[in-house]
Scaffold this motif. Structure first.
Motif, PDB file in Angstrom:
ATOM      1  N   LYS A 105       0.809  -1.227   0.000  1.00 55.39           N
ATOM      2  CA  LYS A 105       0.000   0.000   0.000  1.00 55.39           C
ATOM      3  C   LYS A 105       0.836   1.267   0.000  1.00 55.39           C
ATOM      4  CE  LYS A 105      -4.037  -2.039   2.297  1.00 55.39           C
ATOM      5  NZ  LYS A 105      -4.972  -1.927   3.438  1.00 55.39           N
ATOM      6  N   LYS A 119      -0.089   5.065   1.442  1.00 59.75           N
ATOM      7  CA  LYS A 119      -1.544   5.211   1.616  1.00 59.75           C
ATOM      8  C   LYS A 119      -2.030   4.312   2.756  1.00 59.75           C
ATOM      9  CE  LYS A 119      -2.472   6.563  -3.172  1.00 59.75           C
ATOM     10  NZ  LYS A 119      -2.853   7.944  -2.818  1.00 59.75           N
ATOM     11  N   GLN A 120      -1.522   4.622   3.947  1.00 59.91           N
ATOM     12  CA  GLN A 120      -1.855   3.846   5.144  1.00 59.91           C
ATOM     13  C   GLN A 120      -1.931   4.782   6.338  1.00 59.91           C
ATOM     14  OE1 GLN A 120       0.329  -0.074   5.490  1.00 59.91           O
ATOM     15  NE2 GLN A 120       1.504   0.838   3.811  1.00 59.91           N
ATOM     16  N   PHE A 130      -6.876   8.328   7.639  1.00 59.49           N
ATOM     17  CA  PHE A 130      -7.251   9.044   6.412  1.00 59.49           C
ATOM     18  C   PHE A 130      -8.090  10.254   6.797  1.00 59.49           C
ATOM     19  CE2 PHE A 130     -10.130   9.657   2.699  1.00 59.49           C
ATOM     20  CZ  PHE A 130      -9.156  10.010   1.773  1.00 59.49           C
ATOM     21  N   LYS A 179      -5.843  12.784   2.379  1.00 56.72           N
ATOM     22  CA  LYS A 179      -4.617  11.999   2.327  1.00 56.72           C
ATOM     23  C   LYS A 179      -4.522  11.079   3.536  1.00 56.72           C
ATOM     24  CE  LYS A 179      -1.709  15.124  -0.429  1.00 56.72           C
ATOM     25  NZ  LYS A 179      -0.369  15.763  -0.535  1.00 56.72           N
ATOM     26  N   PHE A 180      -3.692  10.044   3.376  1.00 51.92           N
ATOM     27  CA  PHE A 180      -3.425   9.126   4.470  1.00 51.92           C
ATOM     28  C   PHE A 180      -2.288   9.654   5.343  1.00 51.92           C
ATOM     29  CE2 PHE A 180      -5.614   6.451   1.438  1.00 51.92           C
ATOM     30  CZ  PHE A 180      -6.361   5.588   2.236  1.00 51.92           C
ATOM     31  N   GLU A 223       1.166   9.703   3.791  1.00 50.12           N
ATOM     32  CA  GLU A 223       1.330  10.767   2.802  1.00 50.12           C
ATOM     33  C   GLU A 223       1.542  12.114   3.474  1.00 50.12           C
ATOM     34  OE1 GLU A 223      -1.336   9.425  -0.964  1.00 50.12           O
ATOM     35  OE2 GLU A 223      -2.454   9.731   0.905  1.00 50.12           O
ATOM     36  N   ARG A 224       0.794  12.360   4.532  1.00 51.32           N
ATOM     37  CA  ARG A 224       0.928  13.631   5.253  1.00 51.32           C
ATOM     38  C   ARG A 224       2.310  13.751   5.882  1.00 51.32           C
ATOM     39  NH1 ARG A 224      -2.631  17.280   3.419  1.00 51.32           N
ATOM     40  NH2 ARG A 224      -4.810  16.686   3.780  1.00 51.32           N
TER      41      ARG A 224
END
Length: 316
Positions: free
Chosen positions: A197, A200-201, A204, A208-209, A212-213
């Motif tokens: 993944k 993207k974990q 959320f 964004k997940f 990603e942040r």
């Protein structure tokens, strides 16, 4: 969300303490700043413009989401107020957790709705957010409000990140790429990492997940250069201690030096010009006799006014 100015402020206040705790780890200040941005970035960027640093740290609490059914809302202990009250010292913990919400929500409007519900309370504590699920194992950390002390909340964060390193197989690494750090942060947030993944974990937020942040915040933090983040040294002169809980006098300019005593709030002292000293620290003379007594963290000092009282420092 925190911007470059907020990150510059964060580095000004905490880089010295963070660096002191990073020895033997593959982490750096920008990585820890990213965690703080993601975990309490809706709180301290607002508080920093209104309150002294020690109070900002004390009010960095959050997360009031309760259990909303299987797979929805909070799943870890305590799912609700009743679940917290059912364990030993749970009533005392609820009082702490409820007051934390009430005090913080005075300044953070987004939490005022939760504060209006008498059953709501905070589940996350400290700049880096230690979850209340650990209350069962370490009740004193919460009941004694150690999360209000930056070195304590930093130590808890580094402990969790080191566990994240082990889950990623990075425990022997001396450095990490920003992507690798984001994967460690995902393990820090959700307890595991799924390579399929990518980033993207984790939580959320609707856009964004968590992973990603974190990557975005590390990137932003690296763009805030050392010059922008460096605290200006205090000018020599008379100052007053502004730390509510007192200010530690240390033998050297860093938290790795032993605290020799604690100066009470309101105590006055002389700052001595000391070229070459980390500007986050002030070299001080307590007696006014020209002899140097030690070092204190400069952010907790304010110039003494003409009437002999301290003037609160303007927010950066």
């Amino acid at each position: 969300m925190p911007n470059a100015d907020d990150i510059a402020w964060f580095k000004q206040q905490f880089s010295t303490q963070i660096n002191a705790g990073l020895t033997g780890t593959p982490f750096d200040v920008d990585m820890l700043t990213a965690i703080a941005c993601q975990e309490t970035g809706e709180v301290w960027p607002i508080l920093r413009k209104k309150l002294p640093v020690d109070r900002v740290v004390a009010l960095c609490v959050g997360d009031t989401i309760d259990f909303q059914g299987p797979g929805k809302g909070r799943q870890a202990f305590p799912r609700t107020k009743d679940a917290l009250l059912a364990v030993p010292n749970g009533d005392e913990m609820f009082d702490v957790a409820r007051k934390a919400l009430d005090d913080m929500s005075v300044f953070i409007k987004s939490y005022q709705g939760a504060a209006s519900n008498p059953n709501k309370f905070c589940h996350g504590y400290g700049v880096f957010q230690r979850d209340i699920q650990f209350f069962k194992d370490d009740p004193d950390y919460f009941l004694q409000r150690r999360y209000e002390n930056f070195p304590d909340t930093l130590a808890q964060c580094l402990g969790e990140l080191k566990r994240g390193l082990a889950k990623r197989g990075f425990q022997n690494r001396t450095s990490l790429t920003d992507f690798e750090f984001a994967t460690v942060a995902i393990a820090y947030n959700r307890g595991s990492y799924n390579a399929d993944k990518g980033l993207k974990q984790g939580f959320f937020d609707g856009e964004k997940f968590y992973g990603e942040r974190i990557f975005d915040f590390v990137t932003l933090s690296r763009s805030v250069g050392a010059a922008a983040a460096s605290a200006a040294p205090l000018m020599a002169g008379r100052y007053v201690v502004m730390a509510r809980g007192g200010l530690k006098l240390r033998g050297g300019p860093g938290t790795n030096f032993d605290a020799e005593r604690t100066l009470s709030a309101g105590a006055e002292l002389n700052v001595i010009a000391s070229p070459g000293i980390d500007p986050a620290w002030a070299h001080v003379d307590l007696e006014g006799d020209g002899l140097l007594d030690g070092f204190v963290f400069a952010s907790f000092l304010a110039p003494v006014g003409a009437n002999g009282q301290g003037n609160a420092p303007a927010p950066n």
